[in-house]
Scaffold this motif. Structure first.
Motif, PDB file in Angstrom:
ATOM      1  N   LYS A   1       0.863  -1.193   0.000  1.00 32.02           N
ATOM      2  CA  LYS A   1       0.000   0.000   0.000  1.00 32.02           C
ATOM      3  C   LYS A   1       0.890   1.230   0.000  1.00 32.02           C
ATOM      4  CE  LYS A   1       1.082   1.138   4.393  1.00 32.02           C
ATOM      5  NZ  LYS A   1       1.931   2.289   4.707  1.00 32.02           N
TER       6      LYS A   1
ATOM      7  N   GLY B   1      -0.448   4.622  24.310  1.00 35.48           N
ATOM      8  CA  GLY B   1       0.861   4.829  23.668  1.00 35.48           C
ATOM      9  C   GLY B   1       0.765   4.880  22.152  1.00 35.48           C
TER      10      GLY B   1
ATOM     11  N   PHE C   1       4.880  12.621   8.913  1.00 33.69           N
ATOM     12  CA  PHE C   1       6.189  12.074   9.266  1.00 33.69           C
ATOM     13  C   PHE C   1       7.334  12.774   8.522  1.00 33.69           C
ATOM     14  CE2 PHE C   1       3.818   8.089  10.426  1.00 33.69           C
ATOM     15  CZ  PHE C   1       4.196   8.061  11.758  1.00 33.69           C
TER      16      PHE C   1
END
Ligand SMILES: C[C@@](CO)(OP(=O)(O)O)[C@H](O)COP(=O)(O)OP(=O)(O)OC[C@H]1O[C@@H](n2ccc(N)nc2=O)[C@H](O)[C@@H]1O
Ligand SMILES: Nc1ncnc2c1ncn2[C@@H]1O[C@H](COP(=O)(O)OP(=O)(O)O)[C@@H](O)[C@H]1O
Length: 276
Positions: free
Chosen positions: A8, A22, A213
Motif C-alpha cells: 500500500k 501509547g 512524518f
C-alpha cells in the motif's frame, strides 16, 4: 497454493493525537499498488514441526517465529488446529519502507489459509484477526482504496480511482523504525483534512495532502527529502513519503515514460501503473 501480497501507499497521513495506550490516532488513505511478494503454502502431513519457513529474495531480520506469516499461521492454528505446513516466502517488497510489506504478507497468509483449508471466515472476521497482527494489517484483507482512522484500523471505503497513473517508488538504503518515527512526532489536527483533499484533483494535492512524518524524518535522513524533490523535478504530479518512510512515491500522468535515474548505492526502485 500460492498468493501475491501487494503493498500500500499512504495518500496523506495526519497524526492527530497520542492515546493513553501509547499508540497514535491518525487519518490516512491506503491505496493498493502491485509491487508484490510471493507466498506459498503446502500441507506436509509427515512433518514433525507445525511449520517450516523457507525465505527467498530480500532478507528480513529476525527468527522465523517473528515473521508475520508465521504469526498469522499460529493465530489460526490456535483456533482451527491446522495441519503442518511448508511456507515459501519470496520477498521482493523492501522492509522498513512504509509500504506495509510485512502486514500484507500476514493478511494474505490469513486469506490463503482460509481458502486452502476452507475455514469459512468472512472478511470481517479475517480483518479482526489481522488487526491483532499489526495496525495496518487489516487493510490488506479487502485491499481496496480505503480511508483509515483510529490507529489505522477503522475503515471506510472511498470513491477514488487513480487507475492509469504511472507510479515510481524509490527507497534509499535507509531504515526508518515506525516506532521511532511516531516518538518524534507532535500530533495535531490537520489544516487540510485528508478526507477532503483526496476529493480534489491530484494536481491540487502538492501543498495540501501532507504526510506528517516528513517533517521529522527528512531532517534526520535528508536523502529521503531529496528523492521527493527529484521526483517533482522529473515531472511527478504528486510525490510523498509513504507511511513512516523510508520510501517515496511519485505519481505521473498516464502517458509518461518514467525516467531512468541512479538513486544511489543499494537504492530500490519500482515502476508501475496503478489499477482500481
Ligand atoms: C503509521 C503507518 C501508516 O501506514 O506506518 P507504516 O508502517 O506504513 O510506515 C502504519 O499504520 C503503521 O502500522 P504498522 O506498521 O502495522 O504498525 P505496528 O507494527 O502495529 O506498530 C509499530 C509501532 O508504531 C507505533 N504506532 C503504530 C501505529 C499507530 N497508529 N500508532 C503508533 O504509535 C507503536 O509504537 C507501535 O509499537
Ligand atoms: N514477512 C515479513 N516481511 C517483512 N517484514 C517482516 C515480516 N515479518 C516480520 N517482519 C518485520 O516487520 C518489520 C516491518 O516490516 P514492513 O511491514 O515490511 O515495513 P513497514 O512497517 O515499513 O511497512 C521489519 O522490521 C521486519 O523485521
Amino acid at each position: 497454493m500460492i498468493t501475491f501480497p501487494n503493498i500500500k501507499i499512504n495518500l496523506g497521513l495526519s497524526i492527530t493525537e497520542k492515546r493513553p495506550d501509547g499508540y497514535h490516532n491518525l487519518e490516512t488513505v491506503f491505496y493498493p499498488v502491485a509491487l508484490e511478494d510471493a507466498l506459498e503454502i503446502r500441507t506436509n502431513p509427515e512433518a514433525q514441526q507445525k511449520f517450516t519457513l523457507h525465505q527467498h529474495g530480500m532478507e528480513i531480520a529476525g527468527n522465523p517465529e517473528n515473521n508475520l506469516v508465521v504469526k498469522a499461521y499460529l493465530l489460526l492454528d490456535k483456533e482451527f488446529h491446522l495441519p503442518p505446513v511448508e511456507i515459501h516466502l519470496y520477498k521482493h517488497i523492501p522492509s522498513g519502507a512504509g509500504l506495509g510489506g510485512g502486514s500484507s504478507d500476514a493478511a494474505f497468509m490469513l486469506k490463503l489459509l482460509n481458502e486452502h483449508y476452507n475455514l469459512q471466515l468472512s472478511d470481517n472476521q479475517l480483518e479482526d484477526y489481522a488487526a491483532t497482527l499489526g495496525a495496518d494489517c487489516a487493510f490488506f484483507i479487502k485491499n481496496t482504496p480505503t480511508y483509515a482512522e483510529g490507529i489505522g484500523n477503522i475503515f471506510s471505503p472511498i470513491e477514488l480511482s487513480l487507475k492509469g497513473y504511472r507510479i515510481m517508488i524509490v527507497k534509499p538504503d535507509v531504515f526508518v523504525s515506525t516506532r521511532e518515527a511516531f516518538a518524534n512526532i507532535r500530533p495535531h489536527r490537520p489544516e487540510y483534512p485528508v478526507r477532503e483533499v483526496i476529493r480534489r484533483p491530484v494536481a491540487e494535492w502538492k501543498d495540501t495532502l501532507i504526510n506528517d512524518f516528513e517533517a521529522s524524518v527528512f531532517p534526520q535522513y535528508p536523502v529521503i527529502g531529496e528523492i521527493k524533490e527529484e521526483l517533482y523535478h522529473q515531472g511527478a504530479i504528486y510525490a510523498s513519503m509513504s507511511g513512516s518512510g523510508s520510501s517515496v512515491f511519485g505519481l505521473f500522468a498516464a502517458d509518461t515514460t518514467l525516467p531512468e535515474i541512479d538513486w544511489g548505492t543499494n537504492a530500490f526502485c519500482f515502476k508501475g501503473t496503478l489499477s482500481e
